[in-house]
Design a protein around this motif. Structure first.
Motif, PDB file in Angstrom:
ATOM      1  N   LYS A 219     -12.022  12.904  50.856  1.00  0.00           N
ATOM      2  CA  LYS A 219     -11.071  13.942  50.468  1.00  0.00           C
ATOM      3  C   LYS A 219     -10.088  14.215  51.601  1.00  0.00           C
ATOM      4  O   LYS A 219     -10.447  14.148  52.776  1.00  0.00           O
ATOM      5  CB  LYS A 219     -11.814  15.228  50.102  1.00  0.00           C
ATOM      6  CG  LYS A 219     -12.626  15.122  48.831  1.00  0.00           C
ATOM      7  CD  LYS A 219     -13.495  16.349  48.609  1.00  0.00           C
ATOM      8  CE  LYS A 219     -12.693  17.595  48.350  1.00  0.00           C
ATOM      9  NZ  LYS A 219     -13.557  18.744  47.982  1.00  0.00           N
TER      10      LYS A 219
ATOM     11  N   CYS B 118     -11.520  19.252  43.612  1.00  0.00           N
ATOM     12  CA  CYS B 118     -10.267  18.776  44.195  1.00  0.00           C
ATOM     13  C   CYS B 118      -9.111  19.135  43.277  1.00  0.00           C
ATOM     14  O   CYS B 118      -9.304  19.569  42.139  1.00  0.00           O
ATOM     15  CB  CYS B 118     -10.311  17.264  44.435  1.00  0.00           C
ATOM     16  SG  CYS B 118     -10.455  16.272  42.924  1.00  0.00           S
TER      17      CYS B 118
ATOM     18  N   GLU C 207      -5.932  19.373  47.465  1.00  0.00           N
ATOM     19  CA  GLU C 207      -7.085  18.563  47.847  1.00  0.00           C
ATOM     20  C   GLU C 207      -7.073  17.269  47.041  1.00  0.00           C
ATOM     21  O   GLU C 207      -7.152  17.284  45.817  1.00  0.00           O
ATOM     22  CB  GLU C 207      -8.383  19.317  47.601  1.00  0.00           C
ATOM     23  CG  GLU C 207      -8.567  20.537  48.494  1.00  0.00           C
ATOM     24  CD  GLU C 207      -9.908  21.205  48.249  1.00  0.00           C
ATOM     25  OE1 GLU C 207     -10.138  21.654  47.108  1.00  0.00           O
ATOM     26  OE2 GLU C 207     -10.728  21.263  49.178  1.00  0.00           O
TER      27      GLU C 207
ATOM     28  N   ALA D 275      -8.766  13.569  46.229  1.00  0.00           N
ATOM     29  CA  ALA D 275     -10.005  12.791  46.300  1.00  0.00           C
ATOM     30  C   ALA D 275      -9.721  11.355  45.884  1.00  0.00           C
ATOM     31  O   ALA D 275      -8.937  11.108  44.960  1.00  0.00           O
ATOM     32  CB  ALA D 275     -11.082  13.400  45.395  1.00  0.00           C
TER      33      ALA D 275
END
Length: 284
Positions: free
Chosen positions: A114, A188, A95, A97
């Protein structure tokens, strides 16, 4: 089995030292390590010129750095871990960001978006996912994070403070609803910011005690120098400075050193980002 359980799991076979450290260094901001270096981007610029000719017209260093980090996770999965509830967890997805603005003006609003990718993602996958989320925001400013954050601002200050305390408590016990972790920029694998787009050097950006982000990466503007080789010939060198801030609790220094060396080797040969990598699973 829920999607969360499939994507996130506890790492239970770490060494006793690794298991104890999160209870001693309780906060992420108290466990930050800092490293700075430069990367020669001659090969990267050559690679980007090829990609532009192939149709990736707005490819940038941001795409390359995101793709190279995702590629790193494929072979060094421990950098994709995080601390929650004083325990070590790992992710299967990556993930990313990043903060974006609709326009590069003082009054333009900014937000955090994201991107969720799999470790076997290629540059093409990264390019398409990144461009889609940025285009969606700039065409329709706001989005899930802004809307959720705005809802909290309507609360009286004392109730606002209690709500944040409750959210942090639920997060500690892995009970935070997925719709919140899904929009939260603090949850994240990797936070990236470009100081180069502002025309300034990179910065050391702190981590956050809330959430799960173990790595913050900032890179600066392009720099050019002229150097003499061993034959007395002058060569232009183009490089970018960067800084990593890392949560030292997720893996040891030897692993981090190996990971960062491998990441730089990826950037020395960016053409490998076109190929689907073999993905190594984290330990049980």
């Amino acid at each position: 089995m829920s999607k969360k359980k499939k994507d996130i799991r506890r790492v239970k076979t770490v060494s006793p030292m690794a298991a104890v450290v999160p209870f001693i260094m309780v906060n992420r901001t108290g466990a930050m390590n800092f490293i700075e270096d430069t990367i020669d981007i001659e090969k990267i610029e050559e690679y980007m010129r090829e990609k532009k000719a192939e149709g990736m017209t707005n490819i940038s260093l941001m795409h390359i750095f995101i793709a190279s980090y995702v590629r790193l996770v494929a072979s060094r999965p421990a950098v994709n871990r995080f601390i929650r509830g004083q325990r070590i967890w790992t992710r299967r997805s990556v993930e990313i960001a990043l903060t974006i603005k609709k326009e590069m003006t003082l009054d333009s609003p900014d937000t955090v978006v994201k991107i969720t990718l799999q470790p076997d993602a290629t540059l093409k996958d990264v390019y398409e996912a990144f461009n889609k989320v940025v285009e969606d925001y700039r065409n329709n400013p706001g989005g899930d994070f802004d809307n959720t954050a705005k809802a909290f601002t309507y609360l009286p200050a004392l109730l606002f403070k209690f709500a944040i305390h409750l959210i942090k408590t639920l997060d500690y016990f892995s009970l935070l609803p997925k719709f919140l972790t899904g929009v939260s920029p603090f949850h994240c694998s990797y936070f990236i910011t470009s100081m180069g787009s502002l025309g300034i050097p990179s910065i050391y950006h702190h981590l956050y005690d809330f959430g799960t982000c173990p790595v913050f990466f900032a890179f600066g503007k392009k720099n050019r120098t002229y150097e003499l080789d061993e034959n007395g010939m002058v060569h232009k060198r183009v490089f970018v400075d960067y800084k990593y801030v890392l949560d030292e609790r997720i893996c040891d220094g030897f692993y981090y050193a190996s990971a960062l060396k491998h990441w730089k080797n990826i950037l020395k040969n960016p053409w490998q980002l076109d190929e689907v990598p073999e993905v190594v699973e984290d330990i049980d």
